[in-house]
Design a protein around this motif. Structure first.
Motif, mmCIF file in Angstrom:
data_model
loop_
_atom_site.group_PDB
_atom_site.id
_atom_site.type_symbol
_atom_site.label_atom_id
_atom_site.label_comp_id
_atom_site.label_asym_id
_atom_site.label_seq_id
_atom_site.Cartn_x
_atom_site.Cartn_y
_atom_site.Cartn_z
ATOM 1 N N ALA A 1 -6.538 -6.215 -5.745
ATOM 2 C CA ALA A 1 -5.257 -6.918 -5.663
ATOM 3 C C ALA A 1 -5.030 -7.628 -6.988
ATOM 4 O O ALA A 1 -5.703 -8.613 -7.287
ATOM 5 N N VAL A 2 -4.140 -7.098 -7.787
ATOM 6 C CA VAL A 2 -3.811 -7.698 -9.078
ATOM 7 C C VAL A 2 -2.355 -8.151 -9.007
ATOM 8 O O VAL A 2 -1.447 -7.324 -8.984
ATOM 9 N N PHE A 3 -2.154 -9.453 -8.947
ATOM 10 C CA PHE A 3 -0.818 -10.005 -8.729
ATOM 11 C C PHE A 3 -0.195 -10.499 -10.028
ATOM 12 O O PHE A 3 -0.870 -11.042 -10.896
ATOM 13 N N LYS A 4 1.101 -10.309 -10.126
ATOM 14 C CA LYS A 4 1.875 -10.955 -11.181
ATOM 15 C C LYS A 4 2.153 -12.395 -10.748
ATOM 16 O O LYS A 4 2.037 -12.741 -9.569
ATOM 17 N N ARG A 5 2.556 -13.244 -11.690
ATOM 18 C CA ARG A 5 2.654 -14.678 -11.403
ATOM 19 C C ARG A 5 4.033 -15.135 -10.917
ATOM 20 O O ARG A 5 4.219 -16.290 -10.560
ATOM 21 N N PRO B 1 0.784 -1.238 0.000
ATOM 22 C CA PRO B 1 0.000 0.000 0.000
ATOM 23 C C PRO B 1 0.819 1.292 0.000
ATOM 24 O O PRO B 1 0.293 2.346 -0.369
ATOM 25 N N SER B 2 2.095 1.254 0.408
ATOM 26 C CA SER B 2 2.822 2.513 0.574
ATOM 27 C C SER B 2 4.263 2.426 0.080
ATOM 28 O O SER B 2 4.793 1.347 -0.163
ATOM 29 N N LEU B 3 4.885 3.581 -0.014
ATOM 30 C CA LEU B 3 6.249 3.701 -0.519
ATOM 31 C C LEU B 3 7.275 3.005 0.371
ATOM 32 O O LEU B 3 8.298 2.524 -0.115
ATOM 33 N N ILE B 4 7.021 2.941 1.671
ATOM 34 C CA ILE B 4 8.042 2.456 2.604
ATOM 35 C C ILE B 4 7.806 1.021 3.060
ATOM 36 O O ILE B 4 8.409 0.573 4.042
ATOM 37 N N ASP B 5 6.958 0.279 2.362
ATOM 38 C CA ASP B 5 6.667 -1.101 2.775
ATOM 39 C C ASP B 5 7.924 -1.968 2.807
ATOM 40 O O ASP B 5 8.132 -2.745 3.739
ATOM 41 N N ALA B 6 8.760 -1.868 1.771
ATOM 42 C CA ALA B 6 9.975 -2.677 1.731
ATOM 43 C C ALA B 6 10.907 -2.308 2.880
ATOM 44 O O ALA B 6 11.528 -3.184 3.498
ATOM 45 N N GLU C 1 2.195 -7.694 -6.368
ATOM 46 C CA GLU C 1 1.607 -6.669 -7.235
ATOM 47 C C GLU C 1 2.651 -6.044 -8.161
ATOM 48 O O GLU C 1 2.311 -5.475 -9.195
ATOM 49 N N GLY C 2 3.914 -6.110 -7.762
ATOM 50 C CA GLY C 2 4.981 -5.551 -8.584
ATOM 51 C C GLY C 2 5.188 -4.074 -8.399
ATOM 52 O O GLY C 2 6.246 -3.532 -8.722
ATOM 53 N N LEU D 1 -4.089 -16.391 -4.266
ATOM 54 C CA LEU D 1 -3.442 -15.347 -3.467
ATOM 55 C C LEU D 1 -4.180 -14.011 -3.588
ATOM 56 O O LEU D 1 -4.323 -13.279 -2.598
ATOM 57 N N GLU D 2 -4.647 -13.680 -4.783
ATOM 58 C CA GLU D 2 -5.415 -12.451 -4.957
ATOM 59 C C GLU D 2 -6.666 -12.478 -4.074
ATOM 60 O O GLU D 2 -6.969 -11.501 -3.372
ATOM 61 N N GLU D 3 -7.386 -13.585 -4.106
ATOM 62 C CA GLU D 3 -8.592 -13.712 -3.295
ATOM 63 C C GLU D 3 -8.268 -13.690 -1.806
ATOM 64 O O GLU D 3 -9.003 -13.117 -1.001
ATOM 65 N N TYR D 4 -7.156 -14.316 -1.452
ATOM 66 C CA TYR D 4 -6.743 -14.361 -0.043
ATOM 67 C C TYR D 4 -6.515 -12.946 0.498
ATOM 68 O O TYR D 4 -7.036 -12.584 1.564
ATOM 69 N N TYR D 5 -5.758 -12.156 -0.232
ATOM 70 C CA TYR D 5 -5.456 -10.802 0.241
ATOM 71 C C TYR D 5 -6.687 -9.909 0.238
ATOM 72 O O TYR D 5 -6.873 -9.089 1.147
ATOM 73 N N LEU D 6 -7.536 -10.053 -0.769
ATOM 74 C CA LEU D 6 -8.768 -9.272 -0.787
ATOM 75 C C LEU D 6 -9.632 -9.610 0.425
ATOM 76 O O LEU D 6 -10.206 -8.721 1.071
ATOM 77 N N HIS D 7 -9.715 -10.893 0.750
ATOM 78 C CA HIS D 7 -10.496 -11.316 1.916
ATOM 79 C C HIS D 7 -9.915 -10.736 3.201
ATOM 80 O O HIS D 7 -10.661 -10.210 4.054
#
Length: 258
Positions: free
Chosen positions: A164-168, A88-93, A154-155, A240-246
């Motif tokens: 939540a749109v995830f790359k594979r 969600p944010s710039l400083i997550d990493a 998400e990349g 994983l997309e569904e998991y995070y959305l939930h």
């Protein structure tokens, strides 16, 4: 007045981060030039990276820019894990590297080449996101060697809240390497440092960043036995997309569960 202070303190924090990174890069150049890439050097580099990011977060909290709460970190006590997190944010990493032992990660090539990050990224053995199939091999080797590999599926930072749109790539690494997944949920009490926000767009109230390590996902239970690797990767990514959305919806309703 508090909001104006946080605008100033946020700018000051990132300025110190940039200048400190450049100074560290200059100090590390002799080590990078005179020594070869090796496991002991990367181990030292990860400690330095972690301590540097811890100092940055401490400074942001000391200046009143943000608060940070971490839950269930005991789930990451052992190394050799594939850690997936929403973004969600710039400083997550920065937050995850500061909190997690033996951290490794995949970063943008442009960020890797930035003078304020180059020294730390290079000595810690962080990986560029442009290495293609070689990146998959290096990721599997990193986890097998005991690193906790942090990936944002998400990349990039979340563009639309509630999506939540995830790359594979992360799912591919999990299946190819035979790793289970340790999911991490990052939420902020206020919109801050998001994809469409400048650093100076601070919220009215001081934001609280909450990082919660969720229960491990057993990958073998989420894909059908006998599926081809590509199909299994697609299935796991969708799960994983569904998991995070939930989990995000659950947070909105009742907060992060212990």
């Amino acid at each position: 007045m508090n909001r104006y202070w946080r605008i100033f303190a946020t700018g000051l924090s990132f300025t110190i981060f940039g200048l400190g990174g450049v100074l560290l890069t200059c100090a590390l150049i002799p080590i990078l030039v005179l020594t070869n890439d090796s496991e002991p050097r990367r181990k030292y580099g990860k400690i330095l990276l972690k301590k540097s990011f811890q100092c940055f977060l401490w400074g942001m909290q000391f200046l009143g820019v943000m608060n940070l709460e971490a839950k269930n970190m005991y789930r990451l006590k052992s190394g050799g894990r594939l850690v997936l997190a929403n973004h969600p944010s710039l400083i997550d990493a920065v937050i995850l590297i500061a909190l997690i032992d033996s951290p490794n990660g995949i970063i943008k090539s442009s960020l890797f080449n930035n003078p304020c990050m180059y020294g730390l990224a290079k000595i810690a053995g962080l990986m560029r996101n442009v290495e293609g199939p070689e990146l998959i091999r290096k990721s599997i080797e990193s986890i097998s060697a005991g690193d906790n590999l942090i990936i944002f599926p998400e990349g990039t930072r979340t563009k639309v809240l509630g999506e939540a749109v995830f790359k594979r790539g992360a799912a591919y690494i999990a299946i190819k390497g035979g790793f289970d997944i340790t999911p991490v949920l990052i939420v902020t009490s206020e919109p801050v440092l998001r994809k469409d926000h400048g650093w100076y767009k601070v919220p009215v109230s001081k934001p609280l960043f909450t990082v919660s390590v969720m229960e491990e996902i057993k990958v073998v239970t989420k894909v059908r036995s006998g599926d081809e690797l590509i199909l299994a990767t697609k299935e796991l990514t969708e799960y994983l997309e569904e998991y995070y959305l939930h989990e995000l919806r659950e947070y909105e309703r009742s907060g992060i569960r212990d």
